[in-house]
Design a protein around this motif. Structure first.
Motif, short mmCIF file in Angstrom:
data_model
loop_
_atom_site.label_atom_id
_atom_site.label_comp_id
_atom_site.label_asym_id
_atom_site.label_seq_id
_atom_site.Cartn_x
_atom_site.Cartn_y
_atom_site.Cartn_z
N THR A 125 0.83 -1.28 0.18
CA THR A 125 -0.03 0.07 0.14
C THR A 125 0.98 1.13 0.02
O THR A 125 1.97 1.32 0.65
N ALA A 126 0.43 2.09 -0.55
CA ALA A 126 1.21 3.57 -0.85
C ALA A 126 0.45 4.67 -0.45
O ALA A 126 -0.59 4.76 -0.84
N PHE A 127 1.05 5.74 0.28
CA PHE A 127 0.55 6.92 0.43
C PHE A 127 1.51 8.25 -0.07
O PHE A 127 2.78 7.97 0.32
N SER A 128 0.99 9.02 -0.68
CA SER A 128 1.90 10.29 -1.05
C SER A 128 1.82 11.30 -0.19
O SER A 128 0.90 11.27 0.97
N ILE A 155 -3.90 6.42 7.08
CA ILE A 155 -2.68 6.08 7.28
C ILE A 155 -2.48 5.02 8.41
O ILE A 155 -2.08 4.03 8.64
N VAL A 156 -3.32 5.74 9.60
CA VAL A 156 -3.40 4.91 10.70
C VAL A 156 -4.19 3.37 10.51
O VAL A 156 -3.59 2.43 10.87
N ALA A 157 -5.12 3.29 9.85
CA ALA A 157 -5.74 2.17 9.51
C ALA A 157 -4.79 1.10 8.67
O ALA A 157 -5.04 -0.01 8.87
N THR A 211 3.25 14.03 11.32
CA THR A 211 2.61 12.74 10.49
C THR A 211 3.71 12.22 10.00
O THR A 211 3.89 10.97 10.13
N ILE A 212 4.83 12.74 9.33
CA ILE A 212 5.99 12.23 8.69
C ILE A 212 6.77 11.43 9.75
O ILE A 212 7.33 10.30 9.46
N LEU A 213 6.76 12.21 10.88
CA LEU A 213 7.87 11.52 12.05
C LEU A 213 7.11 10.19 12.57
O LEU A 213 7.81 9.28 13.11
N GLN A 214 5.89 9.95 12.32
CA GLN A 214 5.44 8.62 12.45
C GLN A 214 5.67 7.22 11.79
O GLN A 214 5.59 6.30 12.07
N ALA A 215 6.25 7.77 10.61
CA ALA A 215 6.70 6.52 9.72
C ALA A 215 7.86 5.96 10.44
O ALA A 215 8.74 6.72 11.35
#
Length: 260
Positions: A62-65, A120-122, A186-190
């Motif tokens: 799965t991908a998120f931009s 993203i969380v899901a 948000t980015i820091l949660q990757a």
């Protein structure tokens, strides 16, 4: 933070592609964070090559931009969903349904941003997030002054960012003024952040991000707060780093099994 300086574009692309390939072999349902712009393009080309010879599959990924322009007509060739489909997703076995982008056509922008965060969380969160850096230090479209804890939201682009992106449009006047972007929080949660930068025009931004203070003045400096960051540079982008000799020595002595 690991800083890697490599002279050849092919080496840099292969290094990052190796990390993504290893991730997909270890977890075929991995979640990738995709960036647009010139920095990740060689990585996408290398991943497409590997896909074509059967070395990697994205069928269960799965991908998120990171972001999307507001105000572009649906299907505009410079919309970031179209760019990602043209340069990467449409060339591998990652289905369009598994590519998620912020809704640049949304009428309720606040709701669209909240829905993107929830998606993203899901999905279980992003495993590996590709990043570039703007010449003013922006990360995704978090311009200087952005909150280091920010979440997905609408942002106004600076004149400098619009000028930098004008090369992708027929006229500078066509560059939108607003975007939806993942926030710095948000980015820091990757789980793994990989930032790529090339060229002398990025050297000062890279210096501030890697060796400067953590500050909203340089949004990319927030990467210093993350436990697993890999910064991949060419010599020109690394030219203003004070500790570049140390980074080179660390890379030269790194155990081959360790990866990035």
């Amino acid at each position: 933070m690991e800083v890697i300086v490599l002279g050849a574009e092919s080496e840099r692309a292969a290094l990052v592609a190796d990390a993504i390939t290893d991730l997909l072999w270890g977890a075929t349902d991995a979640v990738l964070g995709l960036a647009t712009g010139s920095s990740p393009s060689p990585v996408y080309a290398e991943l497409v090559r590997r896909h074509d010879v059967g070395q990697v599959s994205f069928a269960r990924a799965t991908a998120f931009s990171l972001d999307e322009y507001l105000g572009l007509p649906p299907g505009h060739p410079e919309g970031y969903r179209q760019v990602l489909e043209r340069e990467f997703v449409g060339l591998v076995d990652l289905s369009a349904e598994r590519l998620h982008t912020p809704d640049g056509q949304a009428t309720d922008i606040v709701e669209a941003c909240a829905a993107y965060e929830a998606a993203i969380v899901a999905a279980g969160g992003v495993d590996l997030q590709l990043l570039g850096i703007g010449s003013d230090g922006h990360l995704a479209f978090n311009e200087p002054g952005s909150s280091l804890a920010s979440r997905t939201r609408v942002k106004t682009l600076t004149p400098r960012t619009r000028a930098d992106n004008a090369r992708f449009f027929d006229s500078p006047d066509e560059v939108p003024h607003h975007v939806l972007t993942q926030g710095l929080g948000t980015i820091l949660q990757a789980r793994h952040l990989v930032m790529l930068a090339t060229g002398a025009g990025k050297a000062e931004a890279v210096r501030q991000a890697v060796e400067g203070p953590v500050s909203a003045r340089c949004p990319a400096s927030v990467l210093q707060l993350h436990p697993h960051v890999t910064v991949v540079l060419d010599p020109a982008a690394a030219s203003r780093l004070e500790l570049v000799d140390y980074y080179l020595a660390v890379w030269a002595d790194k155990p081959a099994w360790q990866g990035i």
